[in-house]
Design a protein around this motif. Structure first.
Motif, PDB file in Angstrom:
ATOM      1  N   GLU A 271      42.756  52.289  -3.026  1.00  0.00           N
ATOM      2  CA  GLU A 271      44.110  52.736  -2.070  1.00  0.00           C
ATOM      3  C   GLU A 271      44.229  51.423  -1.632  1.00  0.00           C
ATOM      4  O   GLU A 271      43.429  50.729  -0.934  1.00  0.00           O
ATOM      5  CB  GLU A 271      43.470  53.666  -1.070  1.00  0.00           C
TER       6      GLU A 271
ATOM      7  N   GLY B 251      47.350  50.238   1.003  1.00  0.00           N
ATOM      8  CA  GLY B 251      48.393  50.384   1.763  1.00  0.00           C
ATOM      9  C   GLY B 251      48.896  51.948   1.286  1.00  0.00           C
ATOM     10  O   GLY B 251      47.927  52.827   1.462  1.00  0.00           O
ATOM     11  N   THR B 252      50.103  52.067   0.991  1.00  0.00           N
ATOM     12  CA  THR B 252      50.421  53.452   0.710  1.00  0.00           C
ATOM     13  C   THR B 252      50.143  53.842  -0.947  1.00  0.00           C
ATOM     14  O   THR B 252      50.743  54.729  -1.622  1.00  0.00           O
ATOM     15  CB  THR B 252      52.059  53.759   1.087  1.00  0.00           C
ATOM     16  N   ARG B 253      49.916  52.599  -1.557  1.00  0.00           N
ATOM     17  CA  ARG B 253      49.513  53.032  -3.251  1.00  0.00           C
ATOM     18  C   ARG B 253      48.255  53.173  -3.223  1.00  0.00           C
ATOM     19  O   ARG B 253      47.144  52.887  -2.820  1.00  0.00           O
ATOM     20  CB  ARG B 253      49.975  51.735  -3.922  1.00  0.00           C
ATOM     21  N   GLU B 254      48.020  53.824  -4.626  1.00  0.00           N
ATOM     22  CA  GLU B 254      46.779  53.968  -5.389  1.00  0.00           C
ATOM     23  C   GLU B 254      46.967  53.234  -6.758  1.00  0.00           C
ATOM     24  O   GLU B 254      47.815  53.445  -7.716  1.00  0.00           O
ATOM     25  CB  GLU B 254      46.540  55.384  -5.583  1.00  0.00           C
TER      26      GLU B 254
ATOM     27  N   GLU C  16      52.906  42.250  -2.385  1.00  0.00           N
ATOM     28  CA  GLU C  16      52.064  43.277  -1.566  1.00  0.00           C
ATOM     29  C   GLU C  16      50.733  43.139  -2.341  1.00  0.00           C
ATOM     30  O   GLU C  16      50.633  42.696  -3.568  1.00  0.00           O
ATOM     31  CB  GLU C  16      52.862  44.553  -1.617  1.00  0.00           C
TER      32      GLU C  16
END
Length: 360
Positions: A10, A12-15, A120
């Motif tokens: 994980e 941030g908001t991503r996997e 990012e």
């Protein structure tokens, strides 16, 4: 044996998917346990914000070791070196996720490439999944990739010198920069050297920034007999080499917070000046220890608060004697450049006054 399923990290908001998560990337040493691919990716996630401050929006080559790194493994020295274990990825490979962005850059040859341009932390974790251990960012940011915003000083120990010598010369460099109204930010190289970065106004060309580095190097040579700007190894002796050519187009230095392909997964670690002076063994800063070190604060957090002019360094280039120095061999011969031949092999009558070989 059944193949280990892919894992996810994980960020941030991503996997981010990580295949072969249990692959050993670094073997155990007396100081560190064996380190897996998943742990490498988790490390990049842990230092992601700090790492983005130094590579974000920059063209970035990936130093990839797809099967992990072991003593004796070799990094490719060119595109034809297909038997090497590691290599520099300068063009983004096909199949990258949509969130992994690129920027087009031009090499000295005139060829171009769409290179990784991290926007990012997830892009850095994806790079770890691809076997990247070290990030090599250009000293530029998009959209202007022709004007550097960093001066990079590479204090490279030569045979007979070591990290303690690099610490001493780094402190002399700090004093000189401060006298000139500049602020340098030091880091360990992840090996025996020290790197010092200065954030600069993006108003100069690569060649001008290179000349600024030569000017600074020559003043360091005046102040400390343990420093040299000699391009030829046979002339350096037991002195630290300030590699001025690291400021040319397509020349890069391992980024801050990058892992290095050496035993124990060492990290090229940013320092305060006081902290650098206290380091006994740079190998103490590695994948297992750096996340806790960073938790106490990023020593480079304020680097972007001010950008400096390199005019004081260009004055040193103009005023100190020595003239032009050698470019790397993959660059065209430059005006005023000395002969591209080892001094011990040079026969004076075979060269004209401009440093060009006379046909015999």
């Amino acid at each position: 044996m059944a193949k280990t399923p892919a894992a996810t990290v994980e960020v941030g908001t991503r996997e981010v998917r990580v295949s072969s998560p249990d692959r050993v990337v670094y073997e155990a040493t007396s100081a560190t346990p064996a380190i897996t691919k998943l742990e490498v990716c988790r490390y990049f996630a842990a230092v992601g914000d700090a790492l983005m401050r130094v590579v974000g929006e920059r063209p970035t080559a990936m130093e990839r070791w797809p099967d992990g790194w072991r003593e004796g493994m070799r990094l490719a020295v060119g595109p034809q070196d297909r038997d090497a274990d590691g290599f520099y990825q300068k063009r983004l490979p096909r199949g990258a996720p949509d969130f992994v962005e690129t920027v087009r850059i031009a090499f000295p040859s005139g060829r171009t490439a769409d290179e990784l341009c991290p926007t990012e932390p997830a892009a850095l974790v994806w790079a770890g999944h691809m076997g990247a251990l070290t990030f090599h960012p250009w000293p530029v940011r998009r959209p202007d990739v022709d004007h550097p915003d960093e001066l990079r000083l590479d204090l490279d120990p030569q045979p007979g010198t070591g990290f303690a010598d690099a610490q001493r010369v780094a402190d002399v460099t700090r004093e000189l920069l401060e006298e000139l109204g500049l602020r340098g930010y030091p880091k360990t190289s992840g090996n025996r050297g020290v790197h010092i970065f200065v954030r600069i106004q993006p108003n100069w060309t690569f060649d001008e920034v290179r000349h600024a580095a030569i000017g600074l190097g020559r003043e360091l040579e005046r102040r400390d007999g343990g420093v040299t700007t000699a391009w030829w190894k046979e002339e350096r002796g037991s002195r630290l080499f300030l590699d001025y050519n690291q400021n040319l187009r397509d020349r890069t230095i391992a980024s801050a917070w990058s892992l290095r392909a050496r035993p124990g997964a060492p990290v090229s670690t940013p320092m305060t000046w006081a902290g650098l002076a206290e380091v006994g063994d740079p190998r103490d800063f590695n994948l297992t220890t750096v996340p806790d070190y960073l938790a106490d604060g990023d020593p480079w957090a304020d680097m972007d608060d001010r950008a400096y002019s390199i005019e004081p360094l260009l004055r040193l280039w103009e005023e100190l004697p020595g003239g032009e120095l050698n470019w790397p061999p993959d660059y065209p011969k430059q005006p005023g450049e000395p002969p591209r031949v080892q001094p011990s092999k040079k026969v004076a009558e075979h060269w004209d006054s401009d440093g060009n070989r006379i046909e015999q």
